[in-house]
Design a protein around this motif. Sequence first.
Motif, PDB file in Angstrom:
ATOM      1  N   LEU A 231       0.810  -1.213   0.000  1.00  0.00           N
ATOM      2  CA  LEU A 231       0.000   0.000   0.000  1.00  0.00           C
ATOM      3  C   LEU A 231       0.847   1.269   0.000  1.00  0.00           C
ATOM      4  N   ASP A 232       2.138   1.131   0.300  1.00  0.00           N
ATOM      5  CA  ASP A 232       3.015   2.292   0.435  1.00  0.00           C
ATOM      6  C   ASP A 232       3.617   2.665  -0.917  1.00  0.00           C
ATOM      7  N   ILE A 233       2.782   3.202  -1.809  1.00  0.00           N
ATOM      8  CA  ILE A 233       3.252   3.440  -3.172  1.00  0.00           C
ATOM      9  C   ILE A 233       4.285   4.562  -3.249  1.00  0.00           C
ATOM     10  N   ALA A 234       4.304   5.426  -2.227  1.00  0.00           N
ATOM     11  CA  ALA A 234       5.264   6.523  -2.239  1.00  0.00           C
ATOM     12  C   ALA A 234       6.579   6.147  -1.574  1.00  0.00           C
ATOM     13  N   GLY A 235       6.598   5.002  -0.934  1.00  0.00           N
ATOM     14  CA  GLY A 235       7.803   4.617  -0.205  1.00  0.00           C
ATOM     15  C   GLY A 235       8.462   3.396  -0.824  1.00  0.00           C
TER      16      GLY A 235
ATOM     17  N   VAL B  19      -8.419   4.507  -0.357  1.00  0.00           N
ATOM     18  CA  VAL B  19      -8.388   4.983   1.028  1.00  0.00           C
ATOM     19  C   VAL B  19      -7.242   4.342   1.808  1.00  0.00           C
ATOM     20  N   ALA B  20      -7.021   3.045   1.604  1.00  0.00           N
ATOM     21  CA  ALA B  20      -5.945   2.363   2.330  1.00  0.00           C
ATOM     22  C   ALA B  20      -4.583   2.916   1.914  1.00  0.00           C
TER      23      ALA B  20
ATOM     24  N   VAL C 129      -1.935   4.883   4.415  1.00  0.00           N
ATOM     25  CA  VAL C 129      -0.528   4.541   4.601  1.00  0.00           C
ATOM     26  C   VAL C 129       0.346   5.746   4.253  1.00  0.00           C
ATOM     27  N   PHE C 130      -0.029   6.452   3.189  1.00  0.00           N
ATOM     28  CA  PHE C 130       0.734   7.624   2.771  1.00  0.00           C
ATOM     29  C   PHE C 130       0.764   8.673   3.888  1.00  0.00           C
ATOM     30  N   VAL C 131      -0.406   8.977   4.428  1.00  0.00           N
ATOM     31  CA  VAL C 131      -0.481   9.969   5.504  1.00  0.00           C
ATOM     32  C   VAL C 131       0.285   9.482   6.734  1.00  0.00           C
ATOM     33  N   ALA C 132       0.082   8.245   7.100  1.00  0.00           N
ATOM     34  CA  ALA C 132       0.726   7.726   8.310  1.00  0.00           C
ATOM     35  C   ALA C 132       2.237   7.694   8.180  1.00  0.00           C
TER      36      ALA C 132
ATOM     37  N   VAL D  91      -9.456   2.710   5.883  1.00  0.00           N
ATOM     38  CA  VAL D  91      -8.641   3.376   6.901  1.00  0.00           C
ATOM     39  C   VAL D  91      -8.086   2.338   7.880  1.00  0.00           C
ATOM     40  N   GLY D  92      -8.972   1.488   8.375  1.00  0.00           N
ATOM     41  CA  GLY D  92      -8.544   0.459   9.325  1.00  0.00           C
ATOM     42  C   GLY D  92      -7.480  -0.451   8.736  1.00  0.00           C
ATOM     43  N   TRP D  93      -7.680  -0.852   7.498  1.00  0.00           N
ATOM     44  CA  TRP D  93      -6.738  -1.741   6.822  1.00  0.00           C
ATOM     45  C   TRP D  93      -5.386  -1.060   6.635  1.00  0.00           C
ATOM     46  N   GLY D  94      -5.420   0.197   6.239  1.00  0.00           N
ATOM     47  CA  GLY D  94      -4.176   0.932   6.040  1.00  0.00           C
ATOM     48  C   GLY D  94      -3.414   1.183   7.342  1.00  0.00           C
ATOM     49  N   LEU D  95      -4.146   1.391   8.419  1.00  0.00           N
ATOM     50  CA  LEU D  95      -3.491   1.723   9.690  1.00  0.00           C
ATOM     51  C   LEU D  95      -2.592   0.609  10.231  1.00  0.00           C
ATOM     52  N   VAL D  96      -3.006  -0.638  10.069  1.00  0.00           N
ATOM     53  CA  VAL D  96      -2.202  -1.731  10.628  1.00  0.00           C
ATOM     54  C   VAL D  96      -1.785  -2.758   9.575  1.00  0.00           C
ATOM     55  N   GLY D  97      -2.659  -2.959   8.569  1.00  0.00           N
ATOM     56  CA  GLY D  97      -2.304  -3.931   7.535  1.00  0.00           C
ATOM     57  C   GLY D  97      -2.970  -5.287   7.714  1.00  0.00           C
TER      58      GLY D  97
END
Lengths: 150, 95
Positions: A32-36, B80-81, B85-88, A93-99
């Motif tokens: 999910l971290d497309i910028a990193g 959204v996910a 991740v981008f924001v976090a 949001v929940g999925w992105g926060l922890v994975g």
Amino acid sequence: MQIIATFASGLLFGLGLCLSGLVNPAKVQSFLDIAGAWDPSLAITMATAVLITWAGYRTVFARRVPLFAGSFQIPPSSGVDARLIAGAAIFGVGWGLVGFCPGPAITALSLASWPAVVFVLAMLAGMVTARQLVAHRRSETLKSARHLSS
Amino acid sequence: MIVRLAFIAGLLLAPVLYRLASGEPVALVVTSRVPLLLAAGFLVGLGSVLGGGCTSGHGVCGTARLSKRSLVATSVFMVVAIATVFVARHVLGGQ
């Protein structure tokens, strides 16, 4: 038979999660971290899964009824509403926060992961809350419908 | 209910079988920040029931059926996910 088939299905799903790394929050967040430090490999996993499911469905739904039950239980395909979008956004949001998402989180319980335990407990609370919300909205809608018709 | 428990039983047995078959442990790296786990878990639970699905329900099964609801839901939660991740990671600088 339905129980055995369902158990086998869960087992297969879990094995796939372990093999692909989808069970591992770090790998999911890298995807999910497309910028990193972007790890796109899970896209291949998902694309393959969709393709195989699509092929499988062609065989399965060619039947009128399933093998071990009276009817297929297929969710509605049309009717995009605010609840669907809101639910998907909240999930995102929940999925992105922890994975973690539901399948991987439950599978991870077997790995004696205490974070998975915390996550799953909170997830159950969230699911119950959602059901209450939906039931409440339904009863409110019925109440106002009754009021209008009386 | 029993059928659902059978599915969960299968999920729980999977890592054990994987370990036996491959000889390797299953890699799992996850945050240990409890507030984050609680918040994320709650949102995933809330969102998946409200939205009628998750990455497997909408993302795999629904998409494979070309369900309009699932295609919309999947697009929404993917965007959204990724944004979360981008924001976090890149805006708030967390991990």
